[in-house]
Design a protein around this motif. Structure first.
Motif, mmCIF file in Angstrom:
data_model
loop_
_atom_site.group_PDB
_atom_site.id
_atom_site.type_symbol
_atom_site.label_atom_id
_atom_site.label_comp_id
_atom_site.label_asym_id
_atom_site.label_seq_id
_atom_site.Cartn_x
_atom_site.Cartn_y
_atom_site.Cartn_z
ATOM 1 N N ASP A 1 0.859 -1.100 0.093
ATOM 2 C CA ASP A 1 0.005 0.175 -0.052
ATOM 3 C C ASP A 1 0.852 1.124 0.072
ATOM 4 O O ASP A 1 0.440 2.396 -0.100
ATOM 5 C CB ASP A 1 -0.758 0.006 1.484
ATOM 6 N N ALA A 2 1.988 1.181 0.268
ATOM 7 C CA ALA A 2 2.994 2.262 0.361
ATOM 8 C C ALA A 2 4.304 1.599 0.247
ATOM 9 O O ALA A 2 4.722 0.712 0.678
ATOM 10 C CB ALA A 2 2.764 3.000 1.429
ATOM 11 N N LEU A 3 5.252 2.488 0.057
ATOM 12 C CA LEU A 3 6.904 2.484 -0.260
ATOM 13 C C LEU A 3 7.455 3.278 0.723
ATOM 14 O O LEU A 3 7.418 4.616 0.545
ATOM 15 C CB LEU A 3 7.392 2.339 -1.448
ATOM 16 N N LEU A 4 8.227 2.718 1.786
ATOM 17 C CA LEU A 4 9.215 3.997 2.680
ATOM 18 C C LEU A 4 10.486 3.657 2.550
ATOM 19 O O LEU A 4 10.974 2.481 2.454
ATOM 20 C CB LEU A 4 8.780 3.309 4.097
ATOM 21 N N LEU A 5 11.236 4.737 2.009
ATOM 22 C CA LEU A 5 12.735 4.765 1.663
ATOM 23 C C LEU A 5 13.334 5.180 3.079
ATOM 24 O O LEU A 5 13.285 6.096 3.702
ATOM 25 C CB LEU A 5 12.787 5.752 0.629
#
Length: 442
Positions: free
Chosen positions: A370-374
């Motif tokens: 649902d999301a990408l965290l860098l």
């Protein structure tokens, strides 16, 4: 001039390539035979732009070789450059046992003048101890010079930082050593700063501590920027600058002492543990830096509403260390799971040296999320194929925990791939909308 380099890390390999390209006859050594075999095969254990090509060219020209015979290399060289990291013991004090043992072995082979250059992260007093060891081994003080020469290069841009240094610190105790360093560094820079050994040995710790204080300040300002809709980058650009530090990247959420320096941090803390003011400073930094992971969790909740049942992809780097008990990404993963989220972690170290067509695993890791965290600072993360990333995500939401990208480049990427980009202390980016704050869409 013959140069022996001890260590096949970023510093050792970069120094070997650059000094070989400037005419020195260089042998780069390491006790690990597998590392040397890999170097002979054209592989390097670090990801540094332009380094592989420089090493290959220097080797082709006959100016550079690799060897496990460290003592032979030391006995034949005029200049000895030590770059290997210094470990810590069980009490987290720097353990120089192996380093000093090697110096004693070298002393037995000295038949001509040698200059010992120490770039390793050693505590104050190390250079003086090396001088004492050499004299105790009956080496005439006319047959050697010891130089403290701390490095300030960044992982990922070592070649650029080495070729265009913001400063070169030289700690020495003789005019002869000063003249030798002027000649040695002449092809790179004439801006050498001379000081005593102990001051030079403290410079690396001072530099990174000063950097960390600036970074923690930016993190604190970023929190206020989030609340009031400001842009921390615009604020940072107008703050007073200290010239020797402007070449290095500072941004909210950076880890204390940069990367891969947990051992160095332990060494420094052991050196200043009797200072109550220093301990209060470390505690204050910890409290500021530990808030940043909380901020990232809140950003995800702002867009997803709840993290319960959400699937979050997170790109991390195993080299990133930090001051808290847990590295930032581990703290974030822990909090995400507490909120009921499913976490799909990918260590970007696996992408070192790989071309885009070899990076399929990194794109597979975001599938159905649902999301990408860098939370990685590796250069390879900036070379992502955003089309593949967005195709795999359920919601094109990117949360950048290290402000890897400028807002200008993310506006272009957002408009091209229809994504939402959030960073620390800066406006969010949406396709076709430029940049607006979260508050304005709630």
């Amino acid at each position: 001039m013959k140069l022996a380099v001890f260590g096949t890390n970023e510093i050792g390999l970069t120094a070997s390539a650059i000094f070989a390209s400037h005419g020195h006859n260089v042998v780069c050594t390491d006790e690990d035979r597998s590392q040397i075999d890999a170097l002979h095969s054209g592989e390097i254990p670090v990801e540094e732009e332009g380094l592989l090509e420089m090493l290959a060219e220097a080797k082709k020209d006959g100016q550079l070789s690799f060897s496990v015979n460290r003592l032979t290399a030391a006995s034949e060289a005029d200049i000895l450059l030590f770059t290997e990291p210094i470990p810590v013991d069980e009490q987290e004090n720097p353990d120089l046992t192996c380093f000093f043992r090697f110096i004693r072995k070298i002393a037995l082979t000295i038949k001509k003048h040698k200059t010992f250059i120490i770039k390793s992260n050693v505590p104050p007093g190390t250079a003086s101890k090396v001088e004492d060891i050499l004299i105790q081994q009956d080496v005439s003080d006319r047959s050697f010079d010891v130089v403290s020469n701390p490095d300030f290069i960044r992982k990922g841009s070592a070649v650029k930082d080495f070729l265009y240094p913001s400063q070169i610190i030289i700690g020495c105790s003789s005019l002869r050593a000063c003249r030798a360093m002027e000649t040695f560094y002449e092809p790179i820079s004439s801006s050498l700063q001379y000081m005593d050994h102990s001051s030079a040995e403290l410079m690396r710790y001072a530099y990174h501590t000063y950097q960390s204080l600036q970074t923690s300040c930016l993190t604190m300002i970023a929190v206020a920027a989030e609340k009031y809709g400001g842009d921390v980058e615009l604020i940072q650009g107008s703050l007073p600058k200290t010239p020797q530090f402007t070449e290095h990247s500072l941004h909210p959420g950076s880890s204390f002492l940069g990367t891969d320096t947990l051992v160095e941090l332990a060494s420094f803390r052991s050196m200043i543990k009797e200072s109550s003011s220093a301990n209060r400073m470390f505690k204050a930094i910890e409290e500021i830096d530990q808030y940043q992971p909380e901020l990232l969790i809140q950003k995800l909740k702002d867009f997803l509403g709840t993290l319960q049942g959400a699937k979050i992809a997170i790109f991390t780097s195993s080299t990133v260390k930090a001051l808290p008990a847990l590295p930032p990404y581990k703290f974030v993963i822990k909090k995400l799971k507490e909120e009921g989220a499913f976490v799909q972690q990918f260590d970007t170290e696996k992408t070192r040296g790989k071309q885009d067509n070899e990076m399929n695993t990194i794109y597979e890791s975001v599938q159905g999320c649902d999301a990408l965290l860098l939370m990685s600072e590796l250069v390879s993360v900036k070379q992502l194929n955003w089309g593949k990333i967005i195709k795999g995500l359920n919601l094109p939401l990117i949360v950048d925990g290290h402000n890897l990208y400028t807002l200008d480049e993310m506006r272009i990427i957002a408009n091209t791939y229809d994504l939402i980009y959030c960073s620390i202390g800066r406006p969010n980016i949406y396709k076709g909308l430029g940049s607006i704050s979260v508050q304005s869409i709630q």
